[in-house]
Design an enzyme around this catalytic site. Structure first.
Site, PDB file in Angstrom:
ATOM      1  CB  ILE A  37      -0.957  -0.002   1.209  1.00 26.38           C
ATOM      2  CG1 ILE A  37      -1.914  -1.196   1.132  1.00 26.38           C
ATOM      3  CG2 ILE A  37      -1.726   1.305   1.300  1.00 26.38           C
ATOM      4  CD1 ILE A  37      -2.792  -1.380   2.358  1.00 26.38           C
ATOM      5  N   GLY A  38       1.898   1.262   0.828  1.00 26.96           N
ATOM      6  CA  GLY A  38       2.754   2.443   0.891  1.00 26.96           C
ATOM      7  C   GLY A  38       3.888   2.235   1.870  1.00 26.96           C
ATOM      8  N   GLY A  55       6.577   4.376   4.728  1.00 24.45           N
ATOM      9  CA  GLY A  55       6.802   5.557   5.539  1.00 24.45           C
ATOM     10  C   GLY A  55       8.151   5.493   6.204  1.00 24.45           C
ATOM     11  N   GLY A  56       8.384   6.449   7.094  1.00 23.23           N
ATOM     12  CA  GLY A  56       9.681   6.523   7.754  1.00 23.23           C
ATOM     13  C   GLY A  56       9.946   5.358   8.689  1.00 23.23           C
ATOM     14  CG  MET A  57       8.492   5.095  12.323  1.00 21.31           C
ATOM     15  SD  MET A  57       7.489   5.158  13.820  1.00 21.31           S
ATOM     16  CE  MET A  57       8.016   3.659  14.652  1.00 21.31           C
ATOM     17  N   GLY A  58       8.034   2.230   8.636  1.00 23.06           N
ATOM     18  CA  GLY A  58       7.749   0.893   8.142  1.00 23.06           C
ATOM     19  C   GLY A  58       7.040   0.913   6.812  1.00 23.06           C
ATOM     20  CB  VAL A  64       1.176   0.217   5.050  1.00 28.10           C
ATOM     21  CG1 VAL A  64      -0.241  -0.310   5.268  1.00 28.10           C
ATOM     22  CG2 VAL A  64       1.564   1.142   6.195  1.00 28.10           C
ATOM     23  CG  ASP A 101       3.222  13.404  10.089  1.00 28.14           C
ATOM     24  OD1 ASP A 101       3.598  14.513   9.650  1.00 28.14           O
ATOM     25  OD2 ASP A 101       3.488  12.325   9.536  1.00 28.14           O
TER      26      ASP A 101
END
Length: 433
Positions: free
Chosen positions: A23-24, A26-29, A31, A140
């Site tokens: 799906i996408g 990000g900075g931490m993980g 999805v 955020d």
């Protein structure tokens, strides 16, 4: 179905979530989309990046995200189904939301009508109200974290990614991002967030103001400038009024005043709560009352007034400059200030600061910016210290954020813009009473 380009496709996590796509990220993980085996339903599976899991506080933040999501029960918030660990893999299994992120909507369809922009923002505030009632702050909020579900003419709003959320009443030592650590998106960060201060709900209301500003005029308050300039805008510059930027949109004056109230540098001047702001936003679209002579005519907004030139008294105040003797690395700071009419005093690092009304620190070289930051932060604590300005790379967001958190008055991006330098020094001189 989303495509995935890594080895996770088909992988089964925790014995029950089979990855079907990405799906996408990000900075931490990352999805992933995954099918929950046995229940035949699709979930959004958020997996912490292995390298992130090794950084201080990252695992605790990830686990905190699960705790916060489990507490927040609102139709506009993503529901958490499960969380846990599969070996060294940490995951969250969440409601799979099918819709369009607001940033993609704006890019594909253009700007929303003013009424639709206000109603969408009010629905986002309804979700934030539920979070704030639990003592949670999102931290955020931005278009990519607002999902529109269903028909675009009357969508359901989902607020995504409470991964940076914090509890207002946590003890300082429990704040997992730490004092002075910058996490967030610069274009939508409140001044107190830029300074690394503990957040409360009014930080989210500032972000809402940035979001609504973008919906009304096409960009956040301080545009798409480099991150250091955007943060400087949040900290020091007044936001541009939306009616001046887009007069053809017919934005009500009451709505403009609300946007400016949300974007107040002092959080005490912002609306008191998400609930109050949502109510006032909807009221701002009501037609003005009729008067005896007919409907009151909207006043014409005066053109922006340029800042006044520095007064002779201001120009007489000494401005110290610590810069390398090598003209290659001096960046012309002394020359630019002298041309602008300021009284420049060359300084050494160990000189007394008494009598100075502002001080500009220039790195010895492009590789010595960390050294310059340490020096500037130390100088702010010296006896008789004036406002200290630090020069540094315009691309180094981390340096700028740490400078502000360390007590530096302002940051001057390099390569040098002489007008920007003169303006910022003038502001520092005016602050020195």
């Amino acid at each position: 179905m989303p495509e995935t380009g890594d080895a996770w496709l088909g992988r089964v996590v925790a014995g029950r979530y089979q990855v079907t796509g990405t799906i996408g990220q990000g900075g931490m993980g990352t999805v992933y989309e995954a099918e929950q085996l046995g229940l035949e339903r699709y979930v959004a599976l958020k997996v912490l990046h292995p390298h992130v899991a090794k950084t201080p506080g990252a695992v605790a933040r990830f686990q905190r995200e699960a705790q916060l999501m489990a507490r927040l029960k609102h139709p506009g918030a993503v529901h958490l189904f499960d969380h846990g660990a599969d070996g060294d893999i940490l995951y969250l299994a969440m409601e799979r939301v099918f819709g369009l992120p607001l940033d993609e909507v704006l890019e594909t369809y253009g700007q929303l009508e003013v009424k639709a922009a206000v109603e969408l923002t009010a629905r986002v505030l309804d979700v934030l109200e539920a979070a704030h009632d639990l003592g949670m702050v999102h931290r955020d909020l931005k278009p990519s974290n607002v999902m529109l579900v269903g028909e675009l003419s009357a969508p359901t709003v989902k607020v995504l990614d409470f991964g940076l959320a914090a509890l207002v009443h946590e003890e300082p030592q429990a704040r997992l991002t730490g004092s002075g650590q910058m996490l967030g998106t610069p274009a939508y960060m409140s001044p107190e967030h830029c300074r690394g201060e503990p957040p409360d709900g009014r930080a989210d209301l500032y972000s809402v103001g940035c979001l609504l500003h973008e919906l009304l005029v096409g960009q956040p308050p301080f545009g798409d400038s480099p991150a250091v300039e955007v943060m400087s805008g949040h900290l020091y510059r007044p936001p541009p009024p939306v009616r001046q930027l887009r007069p053809e949109r017919g934005i009500p004056e009451a709505l403009e005043k609300l946007v400016l109230a949300c974007l107040s540098k002092e959080k005490a001047l912002r609306p008191a709560s998400a609930r109050e702001l949502a109510s006032r936003l909807r009221e701002s679209l009501a037609p003005p009352p009729l008067r005896g002579e007919g409907k009151k005519q909207e006043r014409t907004q005066p053109p922006p007034v340029p800042p006044p030139a520095p007064s002779p008294e201001l120009l007489a105040r000494p401005v110290g400059v610590i810069e390398p003797e090598d003209s290659t690395h001096s960046h012309g700071i002394t020359t630019a200030l002298a041309v602008a009419g300021y009284r420049v005093v060359p300084c050494r690092e160990d000189a007394s600061l008494e009598g100075l009304h502002a001080l500009v620190v220039v790195p010895r070289s492009d590789q010595a910016q960390e050294e310059a930051l340490a020096l500037a932060s130390t100088l702010t604590t010296r006896p008789h210290a004036p406002p200290v300005l630090l020069c540094g790379s315009g691309e180094d967001f981390s340096l700028m954020s740490r400078a502000v958190a360390g007590g530096v008055y302002d940051y001057v991006p390099l390569p040098l813009d002489p007008t920007d330098l003169a303006r910022k020094v003038g502001r520092a001189l005016r602050s020195r009473r």
